[in-house]
Scaffold this motif. Structure first.
Motif, short mmCIF file in Angstrom:
data_model
loop_
_atom_site.label_atom_id
_atom_site.label_comp_id
_atom_site.label_asym_id
_atom_site.label_seq_id
_atom_site.Cartn_x
_atom_site.Cartn_y
_atom_site.Cartn_z
N PRO A 21 0.82 -1.22 0.00
CA PRO A 21 0.00 0.00 0.00
C PRO A 21 0.85 1.26 0.00
N ASP A 22 0.26 2.34 -0.53
CA ASP A 22 0.97 3.62 -0.58
C ASP A 22 1.08 4.25 0.80
N SER A 23 0.13 3.96 1.68
CA SER A 23 0.17 4.51 3.03
C SER A 23 -0.43 3.51 4.00
N ILE A 24 0.01 3.57 5.24
CA ILE A 24 -0.50 2.72 6.31
C ILE A 24 -0.82 3.58 7.53
N PRO A 25 -1.79 3.14 8.35
CA PRO A 25 -2.54 1.88 8.28
C PRO A 25 -3.53 1.85 7.13
N VAL A 26 -3.91 0.64 6.71
CA VAL A 26 -4.86 0.50 5.61
C VAL A 26 -6.28 0.42 6.18
N THR A 27 -7.21 1.04 5.50
CA THR A 27 -8.63 0.90 5.83
C THR A 27 -9.27 0.02 4.77
N GLU A 28 -10.54 -0.30 4.97
CA GLU A 28 -11.26 -1.12 3.99
C GLU A 28 -11.41 -0.40 2.65
N GLN A 29 -11.21 0.91 2.64
CA GLN A 29 -11.31 1.69 1.41
C GLN A 29 -9.95 1.89 0.72
N THR A 30 -8.88 1.42 1.34
CA THR A 30 -7.56 1.55 0.72
C THR A 30 -7.55 0.84 -0.63
N PRO A 31 -7.11 1.50 -1.69
CA PRO A 31 -7.11 0.86 -3.02
C PRO A 31 -6.23 -0.39 -3.03
N GLU A 32 -6.75 -1.43 -3.66
CA GLU A 32 -5.97 -2.65 -3.80
C GLU A 32 -4.93 -2.45 -4.90
N LYS A 33 -3.72 -2.92 -4.63
CA LYS A 33 -2.66 -2.88 -5.63
C LYS A 33 -2.35 -4.30 -6.07
N LYS A 34 -1.48 -4.40 -7.05
CA LYS A 34 -1.15 -5.72 -7.56
C LYS A 34 -0.67 -6.62 -6.42
N ALA A 35 -1.24 -7.81 -6.35
CA ALA A 35 -0.83 -8.75 -5.31
C ALA A 35 0.64 -9.11 -5.49
N GLU A 36 1.35 -9.27 -4.38
CA GLU A 36 2.77 -9.57 -4.44
C GLU A 36 3.04 -11.07 -4.56
N SER A 37 1.99 -11.89 -4.48
CA SER A 37 2.16 -13.34 -4.57
C SER A 37 0.91 -13.97 -5.16
#
Length: 351
Positions: free
Chosen positions: A133-149
């Motif tokens: 994520p671009d910033s933490i902590p993440v909320t349920e609205q944090t945009p999903e990014k490409k999965a790392e695995s």
């Protein structure tokens, strides 16, 4: 008593959730093919709850066998789906195995949910859906990014499959994105029991401390974190289990405002790998033999949760801190060793 089907009930989080459900008045049946578990935890469930869990040794990828469980239990009103492969590193090495197992089993299960008009479905998702994520902590609205695995990708895909499904089914769903479950039940009767070399941090710590592993490896100390090691959000498994019971009640009481809702399940605190090791050493008095190794493919750099939504909407209360996580994990490891030594005495052929 409302009957809940738990898939993966012989596993780590599944077994703790079965206990919590039973203690809160639910009737529970389980499906677990024991490909990543054994029946060892069933005895602990029985001792804690005083009830014998009915487990069907069924591979969810086999639709006919899965359907037969629903035919035999037509009074199921809710499903909690844990059964999946979950090791990030292994998923990088064996991606097709992860996609086949995690997605085909989910699709078969949802077809049964549709066939029997099961109204409530809770999905075991993961913070890996957020990627880096671009910033933490993440909320349920944090945009999903490409999965790392590939493991993280199966959770992203699983969530999307469920969102599409509930639009055309008489089913409401909750997606529980949890962070890093650790620790063991305070009774010391159930806990994490990885088959083979542990893929997660805390069992690697406890197995090294007890001598099952000669040394453990920290994967990288050159990340952009406080001490260079990966930063995670560790949450006690019993707190995670409680959230699943609360989520099912949330659906049963029609408190959901949409067909599919999402909740983060984390402590809200970021802890680095090296800090977690230090906490274990402090709580247990055990000096850990570890070395710094290279980064592991698939690992996210840093992530921890904003858990306000689960706390407010589900009335979720976190009871265990990091020290209790480490204390109960170590107590469980000692219990497993004691049981193994007893079995060897009773069965000399095992020596």
């Amino acid at each position: 008593m409302p009957k809940i089907l738990v898939t993966g009930g012989c596993g780590y989080i599944g077994s703790h959730t079965v206990v919590d459900l039973i203690e809160n008045g639910f009737d529970v049946v389980s499906i677990d093919d024991n490909s990543r578990s054994t029946n060892y935890l069933l005895d602990g469930i029985d001792k804690i709850t005083g009830k014998k869990l009915k487990n069907y040794k069924v591979d969810l990828k086999n639709f006919d066998e899965t359907l037969a469980v629903f035919q035999e239990n037509e009074d199921i009103i809710g499903v909690i789906h844990f059964a999946a492969y979950k090791a990030v590193g292994e998923s990088v090495e064996k991606p097709l195995m992860y996609y086949e197992n995690n997605l085909c089993s989910l699709i078969n299960l949802l077809n049964c949910v549709k066939e029997f008009n099961i109204p409530h479905f809770v999905f075991s998702s993961s913070c890996t859906v957020y990627g880096n994520p671009d910033s933490i902590p993440v909320t349920e609205q944090t945009p999903e990014k490409k999965a790392e695995s590939p493991y993280g990708a199966t959770k992203q895909m699983g969530e999307e499959i469920i969102r599409s499904f509930v639009k055309v089914a008489e089913t409401n769903a909750i997606l529980l994105r949890y962070f890093n479950p650790v620790g063991a039940h305070p009774s010391n009767l159930i806990g994490e029991l990885p088959l083979g070399k542990p893929q997660n941090l805390v069992p690697a710590i406890t197995q090294t401390a007890i001598g099952k592993l000669p040394q453990m490896q920290v994967y990288g100390n050159d990340y952009d974190t406080r001490d260079g090691s990966c930063l995670r959000d560790y949450i006690h498994v019993s707190d995670i289990a409680s959230a699943h019971t609360l989520a099912m009640r949330f659906l049963l009481e029609n408190k959901n405002t949409g067909k599919c809702e999402v909740f983060n399940l984390g402590s809200g605190n970021g802890v680095t790998v090296l800090e977690a090791i230090k906490a274990f050493e402090t709580v247990t008095g055990q000096k850990l033999n570890y070395k710094i190794g290279p980064r592991r493919p698939g690992d996210v750099v840093a992530i921890y949760a904003n858990n306000n939504h689960a706390v407010s909407a589900l009335n979720w209360q976190i009871k265990y801190d990091l020290n209790e996580m480490m204390r109960t994990a170590w107590a469980w490891e000692l219990k497993v060793k004691e049981d193994e030594e007893l079995m060897k005495k009773q069965n000399p052929v095992l020596n």
